[in-house]
Design a protein around this motif. Structure first.
Motif, PDB file in Angstrom:
ATOM      1  N   SER A 194      -2.544 -14.129 -41.505  1.00 23.59           N
ATOM      2  CA  SER A 194      -2.004 -15.307 -40.810  1.00 23.59           C
ATOM      3  C   SER A 194      -0.720 -15.802 -41.462  1.00 23.59           C
ATOM      4  N   LEU A 219     -10.218 -18.760 -46.943  1.00 22.87           N
ATOM      5  CA  LEU A 219      -8.796 -19.097 -47.111  1.00 22.87           C
ATOM      6  C   LEU A 219      -8.388 -18.714 -48.528  1.00 22.87           C
ATOM      7  N   GLN A 237      -4.919 -16.777 -44.303  1.00 25.34           N
ATOM      8  CA  GLN A 237      -6.239 -16.226 -43.970  1.00 25.34           C
ATOM      9  C   GLN A 237      -5.970 -14.866 -43.341  1.00 25.34           C
ATOM     10  N   ILE A 278       0.203 -21.887 -44.161  1.00 24.47           N
ATOM     11  CA  ILE A 278       0.175 -23.290 -43.699  1.00 24.47           C
ATOM     12  C   ILE A 278      -0.140 -24.185 -44.892  1.00 24.47           C
ATOM     13  N   THR A 322      -9.870 -20.183 -36.775  1.00 21.12           N
ATOM     14  CA  THR A 322      -9.048 -19.417 -37.718  1.00 21.12           C
ATOM     15  C   THR A 322      -7.685 -20.100 -37.799  1.00 21.12           C
ATOM     16  N   LEU A 323      -6.926 -19.777 -38.830  1.00 19.95           N
ATOM     17  CA  LEU A 323      -5.586 -20.374 -38.951  1.00 19.95           C
ATOM     18  C   LEU A 323      -4.681 -19.955 -37.785  1.00 19.95           C
ATOM     19  N   SER A 363     -12.599 -23.622 -41.615  1.00 18.43           N
ATOM     20  CA  SER A 363     -12.101 -22.238 -41.695  1.00 18.43           C
ATOM     21  C   SER A 363     -12.638 -21.596 -42.963  1.00 18.43           C
ATOM     22  N   LEU A 422      -2.842 -28.877 -42.859  1.00 23.43           N
ATOM     23  CA  LEU A 422      -4.272 -29.169 -42.885  1.00 23.43           C
ATOM     24  C   LEU A 422      -4.472 -30.449 -43.690  1.00 23.43           C
TER      25      LEU A 422
END
Length: 562
Positions: free
Chosen positions: A514, A489, A511, A517, A457-458, A486, A556
């Motif tokens: 979260s 998202l 996510q 990112i 997961t993030l 993941s 990512l």
């Protein structure tokens, strides 16, 4: 692309290793997937030691090779260090010649001309040795199949020591010594060394007779690490240790030639990936565009001003090479389209004017486009020469062996090979190669595969995780950078295409609850519509650090999205 998730280790094993190492279960899982099951193995992985290197005398014929070189030195013989014109060959020649020259003057180097002599040991090179009074040739990164040429040298009273890592044929050349960990009768514990690595084992053995320890030879490991990266050998076992310390040398006290290249590209702190994409293409460009000796001259130069001149020359070769490789790739793609060969199991293209120095790169580019075993041919003297590239999981060397009645000569590895044949054999070879691949390749191998280490997961992505992942380096075959998946998202509305024609995809994702990112997907610009409008998507990625205006954040590095 096919997404293949690795089998998850047993929960009990994950818990035990996490406890023993005091790390998260995620880190323990990644280590288990790399075959690391206990504290001792983890220590060896994270803190490789030069004392872990194997005794060079475990390699078949090593004692004979050392005795013959010492005899040559005692008798004041002239020694010729001979190597192939690619990165592995030229670094190996630089390594062996500079080591011998540090205590013995009668040493010279010879790199065959890619166009006049072709790959490997050449009759012209042997004639050169005889004409100039060389009685011993040390051949690096080539020679294990040079049966006729070694016999020819013997008639001229020229001895051979062969340091190779390619697969031998059923008979070995009649050399004084054949050092090749892939020999059937060689019990050396690690058989994935590159040619420069085998050369290093020989200087390690010579050094031990001179009272030197491994610490006295660290200086040479920048060459070995570069060859390991460029030759795409597994970065496991002994190669991992050699690459780990070689990168330290490159970053802390590189030889003058490397420093001249690094200064030109203005890059700080190189990873093995940087070595593969920055240093290696420049060294390779010398042999592709002009002559491999230019690379050896740069790698053995000790004067900075002269090294800068050599490096500038090599930079020009690399720029010229880039232009040529793009031009030929376009022509080859047109040829495949015009011949309506998109549905074949192989790509085999030929044009007599294509530059022999870049056909290997073109074969790699075509493999990226059509993802199937690929051969690019050009005219070479009165024959045709080709470079072969394969797809993951398919052994192109074996496929060529099945077509050997159409081939004059071939050699190489599972994923990359070279061959020559007569022009009149071309059409027969082309249809036979297609037939062999069609009958032997598993259909799923024709779809590129992304191997995913594990789902995360993030929330799992933290600076602490990143610090540990960095210690998994150096990365390469057998120890690839961890790849994660993941699910569900959602882009926060930031997604856009960037770069020329929006070729790359930039996103900012969440996510659930979260943190946001960022992410970048090179050549994924055509997937923009999958992520807009807050549509949930799954992604496969590695984790990367993004530096922008002095700030470092995690991001990512997207590989594919669905």
């Amino acid at each position: 692309m096919r997404w293949t998730i690795k089998a998850k280790p047993e929960q009990r094993q994950i818990e035990e290793l996490a406890h023993a190492l005091k790390v998260d279960r995620l880190v323990a899982e990644l280590l288990l997937q790399r075959g690391i099951t206990n504290y001792k193995e983890a220590k060896k992985f994270f803190r490789p030691q030069l004392s872990d290197l194997h005794d060079p005398f475990l390699m078949k014929d090593m004692d004979i090779a050392v005795a013959r070189i010492e005899q040559a030195i005692q008798n004041n013989e002239n020694i010729l260090v001979f190597g192939d014109y690619d990165v592995d060959g030229t670094t190996a020649v630089a390594l062996m010649s500079s080591y011998l020259l540090s205590f013995y003057p009668n040493v010279a180097t010879y790199i065959p001309d890619r166009y006049e002599e072709g790959y490997g040991v050449s009759y012209k090179g042997i004639d050169f040795a005889e004409d100039n009074g060389f009685s011993l040739i040390i051949a690096l990164d080539c020679g294990v199949k040079a049966i006729d040429k070694v016999a020819y040298a013997k008639e001229k009273h020229v001895d051979f020591i062969i340091c190779d890592h390619h697969r031998p044929g059923k008979d070995l050349p009649n050399a004084v010594a054949v050092l090749d960990p892939k020999r059937e009768d060689c019990q050396y514990p690690y058989d994935e060394l590159c040619g420069c690595g085998v050369g290093f084992k020989l200087i390690q053995a010579l050094g031990s007779h001179r009272g030197e320890t491994i610490d006295d030879l660290i200086y040479y490991l920048d060459l070995v690490a570069t060859a390991i990266g460029a030759d795409i050998v597994p970065i496991t076992g002994e190669n991992r240790t050699l690459a780990f310390y070689g990168l330290k040398v490159i970053n802390q006290q590189p030889r003058i030639g490397f420093k001249a290249i690094i200064d030109q590209v203005k890059k700080e702190s190189l990873t093995i990936t940087d070595v593969v994409f920055i240093i290696a293409p420049r060294i390779n460009a010398a042999g592709r565009m002009k002559h491999g000796q230019h690379a050896v001259n740069l790698l053995t130069e000790t004067d900075m001003d002269q090294a800068r001149i050599f490096a500038a020359e090599i930079e020009k070769f690399n720029t010229d090479r880039r232009g040529l490789d793009q031009e030929i790739t376009q022509e080859a793609l047109v040829q495949i389209a015009e011949n309506k060969e998109q549905e074949r199991f192989t790509s085999v293209v030929y044009k007599e004017t294509w530059h022999k120095g870049v056909i290997g790169i073109v074969a790699s580019r075509l493999t990226e486009t059509y993802y199937r075993p690929t051969l690019v041919f050009t005219k070479s003297g009165d024959k045709l020469a080709a470079s072969a590239r394969s797809v993951k999981g398919f052994d192109v060397y074996n496929a060529l062996e099945s077509c050997s009645d159409c081939i004059e000569q071939f050699g190489g590895h599972k994923y990359a090979a070279g061959l020559t044949l007569l022009e009149e054999q071309f059409e027969a070879f082309k249809s036979q190669f297609e037939k062999v691949v069609k009958e032997t390749i598993e259909p799923q191998l024709l779809t590129p595969e992304i191997t995913v280490d594990t789902k995360i997961t993030l929330q799992d992505i933290t600076p602490k995780l990143m610090r540990i992942l960095k210690q998994f380096a150096p990365f390469g075959p057998g120890n690839m950078a961890p790849v994660f998946m993941s699910e569900n998202l959602i882009d926060t509305g930031y997604a856009k295409g960037v770069g020329q024609d929006g070729a790359h995809l930039k996103v900012q994702v969440i996510q659930g609850n979260s943190q946001k990112i960022g992410g970048i997907g090179f050549n994924l610009g055509d997937k923009l519509s999958l992520v807009t409008g807050r549509k949930p998507f799954d992604a496969v990625f590695s984790i990367d650090e993004n530096e922008w205006q002095g700030n470092i954040s995690l991001q990512l590095k997207l590989k594919d999205i669905k």
